[in-house]
Design an enzyme around this catalytic site. Structure first.
Site, PDB file in Angstrom:
ATOM      1  N   PRO A  75      -1.215   8.413  -1.297  1.00  0.00           N
ATOM      2  CA  PRO A  75       0.047   7.782  -1.693  1.00  0.00           C
ATOM      3  C   PRO A  75       0.837   7.296  -0.480  1.00  0.00           C
ATOM      4  O   PRO A  75       0.973   8.015   0.518  1.00  0.00           O
ATOM      5  CB  PRO A  75       0.786   8.904  -2.422  1.00  0.00           C
ATOM      6  CG  PRO A  75      -0.307   9.791  -2.937  1.00  0.00           C
ATOM      7  CD  PRO A  75      -1.387   9.751  -1.902  1.00  0.00           C
ATOM      8  N   CYS A  76       1.345   6.071  -0.585  1.00  0.00           N
ATOM      9  CA  CYS A  76       2.039   5.464   0.556  1.00  0.00           C
ATOM     10  C   CYS A  76       3.549   5.465   0.396  1.00  0.00           C
ATOM     11  O   CYS A  76       4.260   4.992   1.277  1.00  0.00           O
ATOM     12  CB  CYS A  76       1.557   4.031   0.752  1.00  0.00           C
ATOM     13  SG  CYS A  76       1.934   2.938  -0.649  1.00  0.00           S
ATOM     14  N   THR A  77       4.052   5.978  -0.720  1.00  0.00           N
ATOM     15  CA  THR A  77       5.482   5.844  -1.036  1.00  0.00           C
ATOM     16  C   THR A  77       6.373   6.333   0.093  1.00  0.00           C
ATOM     17  O   THR A  77       7.344   5.667   0.470  1.00  0.00           O
ATOM     18  CB  THR A  77       5.812   6.618  -2.329  1.00  0.00           C
ATOM     19  OG1 THR A  77       4.967   6.159  -3.378  1.00  0.00           O
ATOM     20  CG2 THR A  77       7.265   6.410  -2.715  1.00  0.00           C
TER      21      THR A  77
END
Length: 551
Positions: A75-77
């Site tokens: 996840p890059c959030t």
């Protein structure tokens, strides 16, 4: 020499990794993903039975053995600049990066690759080099860290991402000669034709037009949505300009996971079936820009959820190339992006149709408004804007002037003082006669544009002036006032006086040397002075017939 490759896919999403790997002949032994709609989409297209799984909680000893390739997109959030202006929880995001490398370190595959947002590149370089960082213990993996643009690798969108891998990009670059350069226009034309078949604009396979799904179009953008879109892209007060509508002759901008009908990030095209109207992209158009073939299906509960899963995916165009390199396919033997026609079939189970968003019909009473005034927007954040303040309980419609760098933005209060000081000097000059006439006409035009009616009109809860009509009226009056200032400033030292006045207003009680962006204020002094006058006039509404006599 080509060889068999067994792979696992961590943080698998909707299958962007798995699809590219399988098309390239890699056996994907296992995939792991936690978000149920993505799991459903992955299973619906790959015929698998994966269940929602938290990769962080995987037991290393339960992983399959004999793995040659580990891939994934943690996840890059938390690392994205789109998340709270880049203020995400980096420590939280680090947990997934560490987990990925723990799996790689445990399985010891020949090849591995991770994809993430560009910001991760510098973060990882620093982490691997810092003995006190959690990534330092994986430095023996000797990662190659690159930021690439997927449009250089066969995708029809300009999408920059960080690739961390031990697969040399030089191997993948050897395939470029066999890649096309598809554009946004290529995708739109392929998916909006009138023929009986659809040819995939990326992979080349053919599908009967009747089997093409996810083609539901949104209603055309209405007037205020068009204006908000155009202003956010072409005339943004801070960021670089974008094209509106988006250019068809080049790769699209990045397909994002979230956007609205009026956000700067939305890709907007002229509807090929309704010339003169403009819309956002369909789910199918977004998916093709991301490199998914036209028979790939998306299982979710809403249009927004489908857009999110596509925007978060890695283009299978790139994963196909990486898998080909991992299999040892030499550049001379690489055939380009293509799908055997036997792959171009629809899955047994198709997803539910999800209607796209419609134009808003009602809005909260406190709907916020802000728009920079044409002719009075100077980039880098310096602008005159009409806004309604917080607009939560009591709207405060007024013109505001902002200047200074992003870390020191300042606002000049426009409360009647400018008009009071200049009406017997600059504004009494004969050159100002036409400007007074323009102010008088504007006063009549905006006679009913009080805060209550403006707010009612903007929230679609009553009749009244469209706030953009007010913005354009102010812009027209400001142009007339600037013409008068130009004529006045040509006499004697008046040009210097205009610059000095603007600097005095900006400085307040401080010295001119303390004013941020002084050179820009001076360079645009005449336009800024016009904005100060018009903004002051609008906020105070001090206009009276006696002023015309003074002119």
């Amino acid at each position: 020499m080509e060889h068999e490759v067994r792979a696992i896919d961590l943080y698998a999403g909707i299958g962007g990794w798995s699809l590219g790997l399988r098309l390239a002949g890699v056996e994907v032994v296992a995939s792991y993903e936690w978000w149920q709609p993505a799991v459903d989409t992955h299973n619906g297209n790959h015929g698998g039975g994966i269940v929602a799984t938290d990769v962080r909680k995987l037991k290393l000893e339960d992983l399959p053995t004999g793995i040659d390739l580990v891939v994934g997109s943690p996840p890059c959030t938390e690392f994205s600049y789109a998340n709270r202006g880049g203020s995400g929880d980096l420590a939280e995001g680090l947990k997934d990066l560490v987990r990925f490398f723990e799996v790689v370190d445990h399985l010891k595959p020949r090849w591995w690759a991770m994809e993430n947002v560009p910001r991760v590149a510098e973060y990882m370089r620093a982490g691997f080099a810092d003995p006190g960082h959690a990534l330092h213990r994986f430095r023996h993996l000797d990662p190659l860290i690159e930021v690439v643009d997927f449009s250089d690798y066969g995708a029809a969108q300009a999408r920059r991402r960080c690739i961390v891998s031990n697969v040399p990009l030089a191997l993948i670059d050897g395939y470029k000669a066999k890649l096309g350069s598809p554009t946004l226009g290529d995708v739109i034309a392929a998916l909006n034709g009138d023929g009986s078949v659809v040819t995939d604009p990326i992979w080349g396979g053919v599908l009967p037009a009747a089997g093409l799904t996810e083609t539901e179009t949104e209603p055309a953008l209405i007037g205020e949505e068009l204006r908000m879109n155009r202003d956010a892209k072409v005339h943004h007060a801070v960021y670089n300009n974008m094209a509106f509508p988006d250019r068809l002759g080049e790769p699209s901008r990045t397909v994002t996971a979230t956007c609205t009908r009026v956000s700067r990030e939305s890709i907007v095209i002229e509807d090929p079936r309704r010339p003169g109207s403009f819309r956002r992209l369909t789910i199918r158009e977004r998916a093709s820009l991301q490199g998914f073939p036209v028979n790939y299906q998306f299982h979710a509960r809403s249009f927004a959820e489908k857009a999110k899963m596509i925007g978060n995916a890695i283009p299978p165009t790139f994963t196909y190339l990486l898998a080909s390199a991992a299999r040892g396919v030499p550049a001379g033997a690489f055939k380009g992006l293509w799908m055997d026609q036997r792959h171009m079939v629809l899955p047994d189970v198709l997803p539910k149709a999800t209607p796209p968003e419609r134009a808003g019909r009602t809005y909260p009473e406190g709907r916020a408004f802000r728009a920079a005034i044409p002719g009075l927007r100077f980039k880098s954040g310096m602008r005159f804007e009409l806004s309604n303040g917080a607009a939560r309980s009591k709207p405060d419609w007024k013109v505001r002037f902002f200047f200074g760098p992003s870390k020191d933005v300042r606002e000049i209060e426009l409360d009647g003082a400018v008009m009071a000081e200049l009406e017997t000097t600059l504004m009494a000059h004969p050159a100002f006669a036409d400007a007074w006439t323009a102010l008088g006409l504007a006063d009549s035009r905006l006679a009913d544009a009080d805060a209550t009616r403006l707010q009612a009109a903007w929230s679609h809860k009553g009749e009244g002036h469209d706030p953009y009509d007010v913005v354009d009226t102010l812009a027209a009056v400001a142009a007339d006032v600037q013409t008068a200032i130009e004529a006045w400033s040509g006499e004697g030292d008046n040009g210097v006086l205009a610059e000095a006045y603007v600097m005095n207003v900006a400085a307040g009680d401080a010295a001119h040397s303390k004013v941020p962006g002084a050179a820009k204020l001076t360079r645009n002094a005449k336009a800024i002075l016009a904005g100060l006058i018009v903004g002051d006039w609008f906020n105070a509404r001090r206009f009276a017939p006696a002023h015309r006599k003074a002119a």
